[in-house]
Design a protein around this motif. Structure first.
Motif, PDB file in Angstrom:
ATOM      1  N   GLN A 115       0.835  -1.202   0.000  1.00  0.00           N
ATOM      2  CA  GLN A 115       0.000   0.000   0.000  1.00  0.00           C
ATOM      3  C   GLN A 115       0.872   1.256   0.000  1.00  0.00           C
ATOM      4  O   GLN A 115       0.593   2.220  -0.721  1.00  0.00           O
ATOM      5  N   ARG A 116       1.933   1.234   0.779  1.00  0.00           N
ATOM      6  CA  ARG A 116       2.859   2.379   0.845  1.00  0.00           C
ATOM      7  C   ARG A 116       3.544   2.595  -0.497  1.00  0.00           C
ATOM      8  O   ARG A 116       3.731   3.724  -0.932  1.00  0.00           O
ATOM      9  N   LEU A 117       3.908   1.508  -1.156  1.00  0.00           N
ATOM     10  CA  LEU A 117       4.560   1.602  -2.464  1.00  0.00           C
ATOM     11  C   LEU A 117       3.612   2.190  -3.504  1.00  0.00           C
ATOM     12  O   LEU A 117       4.001   3.037  -4.312  1.00  0.00           O
ATOM     13  N   LEU A 118       2.360   1.757  -3.477  1.00  0.00           N
ATOM     14  CA  LEU A 118       1.377   2.228  -4.459  1.00  0.00           C
ATOM     15  C   LEU A 118       0.934   3.666  -4.225  1.00  0.00           C
ATOM     16  O   LEU A 118       0.699   4.413  -5.163  1.00  0.00           O
ATOM     17  N   ASP A 119       0.791   4.037  -2.939  1.00  0.00           N
ATOM     18  CA  ASP A 119       0.278   5.374  -2.626  1.00  0.00           C
ATOM     19  C   ASP A 119       0.920   5.865  -1.331  1.00  0.00           C
ATOM     20  O   ASP A 119       0.299   5.815  -0.265  1.00  0.00           O
ATOM     21  N   PRO A 120       2.159   6.336  -1.426  1.00  0.00           N
ATOM     22  CA  PRO A 120       2.913   6.691  -0.221  1.00  0.00           C
ATOM     23  C   PRO A 120       2.198   7.671   0.708  1.00  0.00           C
ATOM     24  O   PRO A 120       2.285   7.555   1.921  1.00  0.00           O
ATOM     25  N   GLY A 121       1.486   8.616   0.144  1.00  0.00           N
ATOM     26  CA  GLY A 121       0.818   9.626   0.961  1.00  0.00           C
ATOM     27  C   GLY A 121      -0.334   9.101   1.791  1.00  0.00           C
ATOM     28  O   GLY A 121      -0.747   9.737   2.765  1.00  0.00           O
ATOM     29  N   SER A 122      -0.849   7.945   1.443  1.00  0.00           N
ATOM     30  CA  SER A 122      -2.014   7.420   2.161  1.00  0.00           C
ATOM     31  C   SER A 122      -1.640   6.523   3.336  1.00  0.00           C
ATOM     32  O   SER A 122      -2.513   6.090   4.076  1.00  0.00           O
ATOM     33  N   VAL A 123      -0.359   6.232   3.512  1.00  0.00           N
ATOM     34  CA  VAL A 123       0.074   5.308   4.562  1.00  0.00           C
ATOM     35  C   VAL A 123       1.007   6.050   5.529  1.00  0.00           C
ATOM     36  O   VAL A 123       2.137   6.385   5.178  1.00  0.00           O
ATOM     37  N   ASP A 124       0.500   6.307   6.727  1.00  0.00           N
ATOM     38  CA  ASP A 124       1.273   6.987   7.758  1.00  0.00           C
ATOM     39  C   ASP A 124       2.025   5.924   8.560  1.00  0.00           C
ATOM     40  O   ASP A 124       1.495   5.334   9.499  1.00  0.00           O
ATOM     41  N   THR A 125       3.263   5.675   8.160  1.00  0.00           N
ATOM     42  CA  THR A 125       4.020   4.593   8.797  1.00  0.00           C
ATOM     43  C   THR A 125       4.310   4.879  10.265  1.00  0.00           C
ATOM     44  O   THR A 125       4.368   3.947  11.068  1.00  0.00           O
ATOM     45  N   GLU A 126       4.480   6.138  10.629  1.00  0.00           N
ATOM     46  CA  GLU A 126       4.743   6.441  12.043  1.00  0.00           C
ATOM     47  C   GLU A 126       3.542   6.116  12.916  1.00  0.00           C
ATOM     48  O   GLU A 126       3.679   5.550  13.992  1.00  0.00           O
ATOM     49  N   ALA A 127       2.339   6.454  12.463  1.00  0.00           N
ATOM     50  CA  ALA A 127       1.135   6.113  13.222  1.00  0.00           C
ATOM     51  C   ALA A 127       0.954   4.596  13.273  1.00  0.00           C
ATOM     52  O   ALA A 127       0.589   4.033  14.313  1.00  0.00           O
ATOM     53  N   LEU A 128       1.234   3.941  12.151  1.00  0.00           N
ATOM     54  CA  LEU A 128       1.092   2.484  12.108  1.00  0.00           C
ATOM     55  C   LEU A 128       2.100   1.788  13.019  1.00  0.00           C
ATOM     56  O   LEU A 128       1.795   0.739  13.589  1.00  0.00           O
ATOM     57  N   ARG A 129       3.270   2.348  13.172  1.00  0.00           N
ATOM     58  CA  ARG A 129       4.258   1.750  14.076  1.00  0.00           C
ATOM     59  C   ARG A 129       3.653   1.584  15.463  1.00  0.00           C
ATOM     60  O   ARG A 129       3.776   0.527  16.078  1.00  0.00           O
ATOM     61  N   ARG A 130       3.002   2.616  15.950  1.00  0.00           N
ATOM     62  CA  ARG A 130       2.409   2.554  17.295  1.00  0.00           C
ATOM     63  C   ARG A 130       1.213   1.604  17.333  1.00  0.00           C
ATOM     64  O   ARG A 130       1.114   0.746  18.202  1.00  0.00           O
ATOM     65  N   SER A 131       0.316   1.750  16.385  1.00  0.00           N
ATOM     66  CA  SER A 131      -0.932   0.977  16.467  1.00  0.00           C
ATOM     67  C   SER A 131      -0.721  -0.506  16.172  1.00  0.00           C
ATOM     68  O   SER A 131      -1.227  -1.364  16.899  1.00  0.00           O
ATOM     69  N   VAL A 132       0.023  -0.821  15.139  1.00  0.00           N
ATOM     70  CA  VAL A 132       0.217  -2.223  14.774  1.00  0.00           C
ATOM     71  C   VAL A 132       1.046  -2.945  15.834  1.00  0.00           C
ATOM     72  O   VAL A 132       0.711  -4.065  16.251  1.00  0.00           O
ATOM     73  N   THR A 133       2.110  -2.308  16.280  1.00  0.00           N
ATOM     74  CA  THR A 133       2.927  -2.933  17.327  1.00  0.00           C
ATOM     75  C   THR A 133       2.099  -3.130  18.591  1.00  0.00           C
ATOM     76  O   THR A 133       2.160  -4.192  19.225  1.00  0.00           O
ATOM     77  N   GLY A 134       1.298  -2.148  18.937  1.00  0.00           N
ATOM     78  CA  GLY A 134       0.424  -2.264  20.112  1.00  0.00           C
ATOM     79  C   GLY A 134      -0.612  -3.373  19.958  1.00  0.00           C
ATOM     80  O   GLY A 134      -0.897  -4.111  20.913  1.00  0.00           O
ATOM     81  N   GLN A 135      -1.179  -3.488  18.764  1.00  0.00           N
ATOM     82  CA  GLN A 135      -2.158  -4.557  18.522  1.00  0.00           C
ATOM     83  C   GLN A 135      -1.531  -5.928  18.729  1.00  0.00           C
ATOM     84  O   GLN A 135      -2.131  -6.806  19.349  1.00  0.00           O
ATOM     85  N   TRP A 136      -0.321  -6.123  18.199  1.00  0.00           N
ATOM     86  CA  TRP A 136       0.328  -7.425  18.357  1.00  0.00           C
ATOM     87  C   TRP A 136       0.721  -7.672  19.810  1.00  0.00           C
ATOM     88  O   TRP A 136       0.605  -8.799  20.301  1.00  0.00           O
ATOM     89  N   ARG A 137       1.145  -6.634  20.513  1.00  0.00           N
ATOM     90  CA  ARG A 137       1.483  -6.813  21.935  1.00  0.00           C
ATOM     91  C   ARG A 137       0.237  -7.290  22.702  1.00  0.00           C
ATOM     92  O   ARG A 137       0.291  -8.250  23.456  1.00  0.00           O
ATOM     93  N   ARG A 138      -0.896  -6.616  22.475  1.00  0.00           N
ATOM     94  CA  ARG A 138      -2.143  -6.999  23.164  1.00  0.00           C
ATOM     95  C   ARG A 138      -2.617  -8.399  22.756  1.00  0.00           C
ATOM     96  O   ARG A 138      -3.127  -9.153  23.585  1.00  0.00           O
ATOM     97  N   ALA A 139      -2.462  -8.726  21.484  1.00  0.00           N
ATOM     98  CA  ALA A 139      -2.942 -10.021  20.996  1.00  0.00           C
ATOM     99  C   ALA A 139      -2.108 -11.185  21.522  1.00  0.00           C
ATOM    100  O   ALA A 139      -2.624 -12.304  21.670  1.00  0.00           O
ATOM    101  N   LEU A 140      -0.837 -10.938  21.795  1.00  0.00           N
ATOM    102  CA  LEU A 140       0.062 -12.037  22.135  1.00  0.00           C
ATOM    103  C   LEU A 140       0.338 -12.196  23.622  1.00  0.00           C
ATOM    104  O   LEU A 140       0.661 -13.314  24.062  1.00  0.00           O
ATOM    105  N   THR A 141       0.233 -11.136  24.393  1.00  0.00           N
ATOM    106  CA  THR A 141       0.615 -11.254  25.798  1.00  0.00           C
ATOM    107  C   THR A 141      -0.499 -11.862  26.644  1.00  0.00           C
ATOM    108  O   THR A 141      -1.684 -11.651  26.367  1.00  0.00           O
ATOM    109  N   PRO A 142      -0.098 -12.628  27.656  1.00  0.00           N
ATOM    110  CA  PRO A 142      -1.093 -13.288  28.520  1.00  0.00           C
ATOM    111  C   PRO A 142      -1.916 -12.298  29.318  1.00  0.00           C
ATOM    112  O   PRO A 142      -1.543 -11.201  29.570  1.00  0.00           O
TER     113      PRO A 142
END
Length: 196
Positions: free
Chosen positions: A169-196
């Motif tokens: 998605q970033r390659l196709l439309d760089p302006g539509s993908v906020d990688t800095e915001a995704l760093r926080r949200s995606v990493t947080g989602q995986w932390r919540r999904a995986l931790t006991p």
């Protein structure tokens, strides 16, 4: 100071791989020829043939070179939840700085779905990526930082799919993908999904 033969060889290979990556980004893998790579790098086609033998070997080497060390700083981290989350965060961070090698890798990866000569290379690259992630999940389960009921192989497949999908998605439309915001949200989602 004179360079050794190995230094000259390494410099030539780096220049040829950079030229190949640039051509893939500009024109796609189908238009990649040994002659074009040599010309772009300032060498003859013969030197490209000498280094790689043929187009298939060049593409294989490019695939490995473009994926190697995509997320710096993980080599010294032990397998587990911390390394997994750092990989996710680092991968998304690197997407914000997508250079020619990263772009070439993603384009080659996408084309591997329809190019039979690319498919084995990228199946192997993705299998190695999933194996690393699976190792992190298994280590996290073993040390108690990851919920024991998660399936390591499924998590690995989901993480690769999510990261590659965001990358495309970033390659196709760089302006539509906020990688800095995704760093926080995606990493947080995986932390919540995986931790006991």
């Amino acid at each position: 100071m004179r360079r050794t033969q190995q230094e000259r060889r390494d410099q030539a290979e780096a220049a040829l791989l950079t030229a190949a990556a640039e051509l893939v980004v500009e024109q796609g893998v189908r238009s990649l020829t040994l002659a074009r790579v040599g010309e772009r790098a300032g060498y003859s086609r013969g030197i490209v043939t000498h280094h790689f033998g043929g187009k298939q070997a060049l593409v294989e080497r490019l695939a490995r070179a473009t994926q190697a060390g995509f997320v710096p700083g993980l080599e010294d981290r032990p397998p587990g939840l911390d390394r997994l989350l750092r990989l996710i965060d680092g991968y998304l961070g690197e997407l914000g700085r997508t250079g020619v090698f990263n772009q070439a890798f993603l384009l080659l990866w996408a084309e591997s779905a329809t190019q039979p000569e690319l498919a084995p290379i990228f199946r192997e690259r993705d299998a190695a990526f999933r194996a690393d992630l699976r190792e992190d999940v298994e280590a996290g389960i073993a040390d108690g930082s990851i919920e024991a009921s998660v399936a390591p192989g499924e998590v690995a497949t989901a993480v690769v799919g999510q990261l590659r999908g965001i990358a495309l998605q970033r390659l196709l439309d760089p302006g539509s993908v906020d990688t800095e915001a995704l760093r926080r949200s995606v990493t947080g989602q995986w932390r919540r999904a995986l931790t006991p």
